[in-house]
Write an enzyme that holds these catalytic residues in place. Structure first.
Site, PDB file in Angstrom:
ATOM      1  N   TYR A   1       0.821  -1.206   0.000  1.00 34.87           N
ATOM      2  CA  TYR A   1       0.000   0.000   0.000  1.00 34.87           C
ATOM      3  C   TYR A   1       0.853   1.253   0.000  1.00 34.87           C
ATOM      4  O   TYR A   1       2.074   1.201   0.192  1.00 34.87           O
ATOM      5  CB  TYR A   1      -0.969  -0.012   1.191  1.00 34.87           C
TER       6      TYR A   1
ATOM      7  N   ARG B   1       8.254   4.173  -4.590  1.00 35.00           N
ATOM      8  CA  ARG B   1       8.335   3.176  -3.511  1.00 35.00           C
ATOM      9  C   ARG B   1       7.357   2.035  -3.770  1.00 35.00           C
ATOM     10  O   ARG B   1       7.656   0.871  -3.494  1.00 35.00           O
ATOM     11  CB  ARG B   1       8.059   3.818  -2.157  1.00 35.00           C
TER      12      ARG B   1
ATOM     13  N   ARG C   1      -7.458 -20.982  -1.409  1.00 31.18           N
ATOM     14  CA  ARG C   1      -6.392 -20.516  -0.521  1.00 31.18           C
ATOM     15  C   ARG C   1      -5.193 -21.440  -0.643  1.00 31.18           C
ATOM     16  O   ARG C   1      -5.351 -22.668  -0.591  1.00 31.18           O
ATOM     17  CB  ARG C   1      -6.916 -20.501   0.917  1.00 31.18           C
TER      18      ARG C   1
ATOM     19  N   LYS D   1       6.476  -2.033   1.911  1.00 30.91           N
ATOM     20  CA  LYS D   1       5.299  -1.470   2.576  1.00 30.91           C
ATOM     21  C   LYS D   1       4.103  -2.410   2.391  1.00 30.91           C
ATOM     22  O   LYS D   1       3.260  -2.200   1.522  1.00 30.91           O
ATOM     23  CB  LYS D   1       5.014  -0.072   2.015  1.00 30.91           C
TER      24      LYS D   1
ATOM     25  N   GLU E   1      11.975   2.545  14.398  1.00 31.32           N
ATOM     26  CA  GLU E   1      11.073   3.610  13.931  1.00 31.32           C
ATOM     27  C   GLU E   1       9.790   3.570  14.751  1.00 31.32           C
ATOM     28  O   GLU E   1       9.636   2.735  15.644  1.00 31.32           O
ATOM     29  CB  GLU E   1      10.773   3.433  12.439  1.00 31.32           C
TER      30      GLU E   1
HETATM   31  N1  PMP Z   1       7.637   3.822   8.969  1.00 35.32           N
HETATM   32  C1  PMP Z   1       6.540   3.050   8.988  1.00 35.32           C
HETATM   33  C2  PMP Z   1       6.591   1.740   9.672  1.00 35.32           C
HETATM   34  C3  PMP Z   1       5.356   3.505   8.368  1.00 35.32           C
HETATM   35  O1  PMP Z   1       4.249   2.735   8.383  1.00 35.32           O
HETATM   36  C4  PMP Z   1       5.341   4.789   7.744  1.00 35.32           C
HETATM   37  C5  PMP Z   1       4.098   5.343   7.111  1.00 35.32           C
HETATM   38  N2  PMP Z   1       3.355   4.448   6.389  1.00 35.32           N
HETATM   39  C6  PMP Z   1       6.519   5.546   7.755  1.00 35.32           C
HETATM   40  C7  PMP Z   1       7.649   5.032   8.375  1.00 35.32           C
HETATM   41  C8  PMP Z   1       6.574   6.901   7.109  1.00 35.32           C
HETATM   42  O2  PMP Z   1       6.605   6.808   5.712  1.00 35.32           O
HETATM   43  P1  PMP Z   1       6.059   7.981   4.798  1.00 35.32           P
HETATM   44  O3  PMP Z   1       6.813   9.217   5.196  1.00 35.32           O
HETATM   45  O4  PMP Z   1       6.383   7.546   3.423  1.00 35.32           O
HETATM   46  O5  PMP Z   1       4.605   8.100   5.074  1.00 35.32           O
END
Ligand code: PMP
Length: 284
Positions: free
Chosen positions: A31, A50, A99, A148, A180
């Site tokens: 996503y 990305r 599945r 992502k 993070e």
């Molecule tokens: N780290 C994680 C784990 C995230 O889910 C996100 C946002 N989806 C970010 C960092 C920040 O990414 P962005 O600046 O591209 O929204």
């Protein structure tokens, strides 16, 4: 709301996807969330790039071209009169008849795609004035956090752990250092220096992160991409997070310890201002 599902614009109440969709059964989907200010898409190209990378790492096909994708984003902004908020985009590996852990041949099962808009105050977010409080939790996600994916149960759980403690979010810690936030990148500020973990498979390569670090250097701040601990963060002058829907958001407390003055820091607020101003210049 009008949403987009596999080639069609439909009212949200009529949008349907199969129960066999692999994103539903296995979180087999990727996503992106792109913010919208003044009816314009912020850093669309960064998110598109990305997305391509996430898809290619998982050998998933994009059912539309990047030009089409931009067009769909713009059409949804228009149809929903969206001034400020964002667009959620999800591509899944589609819905095979049964599945199965092994994923299907993309020639036989096409990828699925859905997009929807959400309205939200981003520039004048109420939490900017107060800043947010975070707790630390161990990082127990899988090790390909650079992709992502829609596999968000642990970050979601982390957010709930924070809420239960009266806080807003959680910073995740692995081998003694911060990776993070649950849905954002994490930073500390010491004097004129902005410190954030370096890019690797351990964190998501934030689109906002890339822009903020670039603007910070242009504005003569020093940027250090390196590990930091919760203890170092608690002693820092300021702390903040970045993401597409929060921009730069000040952090004022970590595990109960006030950061700096306990109020949103000047550097964080300055970076937020610069980010909004600069990213609007290239918004589409
Ligand atoms: N780290 C994680 C784990 C995230 O889910 C996100 C946002 N989806 C970010 C960092 C920040 O990414 P962005 O600046 O591209 O929204």
């Amino acid at each position: 709301r009008t949403v987009y599902v596999n080639g069609e614009y439909v009212p949200e109440t009529e949008a349907k996807v199969s129960i066999f969709d692999r994103a539903f059964l296995m979180a087999d989907g990727v996503y992106e969330v792109t913010s919208v200010i003044d009816g314009k898409l912020v850093d669309f190209d960064g998110h598109a790039k990305r997305l391509e990378r996430s898809l290619s790492e998982l050998e998933m096909r994009n059912p539309v071209t990047m030009d089409e994708l931009l067009e769909i984003h713009r059409e949804l902004v228009k149809r929903n009169d969206l001034e400020e908020g964002g667009i959620y985009l999800q591509i899944t590996r589609g819905a095979p008849a049964d599945r199965d852990f092994a994923w299907p041949d993309p020639d036989e099962v096409p990828s699925g795609i859905v997009l929807f808009t959400f309205a939200k105050k981003l520039v004048e977010m109420p939490s900017i004035k107060t800043g947010i409080k975070v707790i630390s939790i161990p990082d127990e996600r899988w090790s390909r956090r650079d992709i992502k994916t829609t596999q968000l149960l642990y970050p979601s759980w982390g957010k709930m752990m924070a809420k239960k403690k009266g806080c807003d979010d959680a910073w995740m810690v692995e081998e003694g250092v911060v990776t993070e936030g649950t849905s954002n990148n994490a930073y500390i500020v010491k004097g004129n220096t902005i410190i954030t973990r370096a890019l690797s498979n351990d964190i998501l390569h934030g689109i906002t992160r890339a822009a903020v670090l670039r603007f910070a250097e242009e504005a003569q701040f020093k940027v250090e991409e390196r590990d930091f601990t919760i203890a170092e963060a608690q002693e820092a002058d300021e702390a903040f997070i970045t993401s597409a829907t929060t921009f730069v958001q000040p952090v004022v407390e970590i595990d109960g310890a006030a950061i700096g003055t306990g109020k949103p820091g000047d550097v964080s607020l300055r970076l937020r201002e610069i980010y909004i101003e600069e990213s609007l210049k290239t918004a589409k």
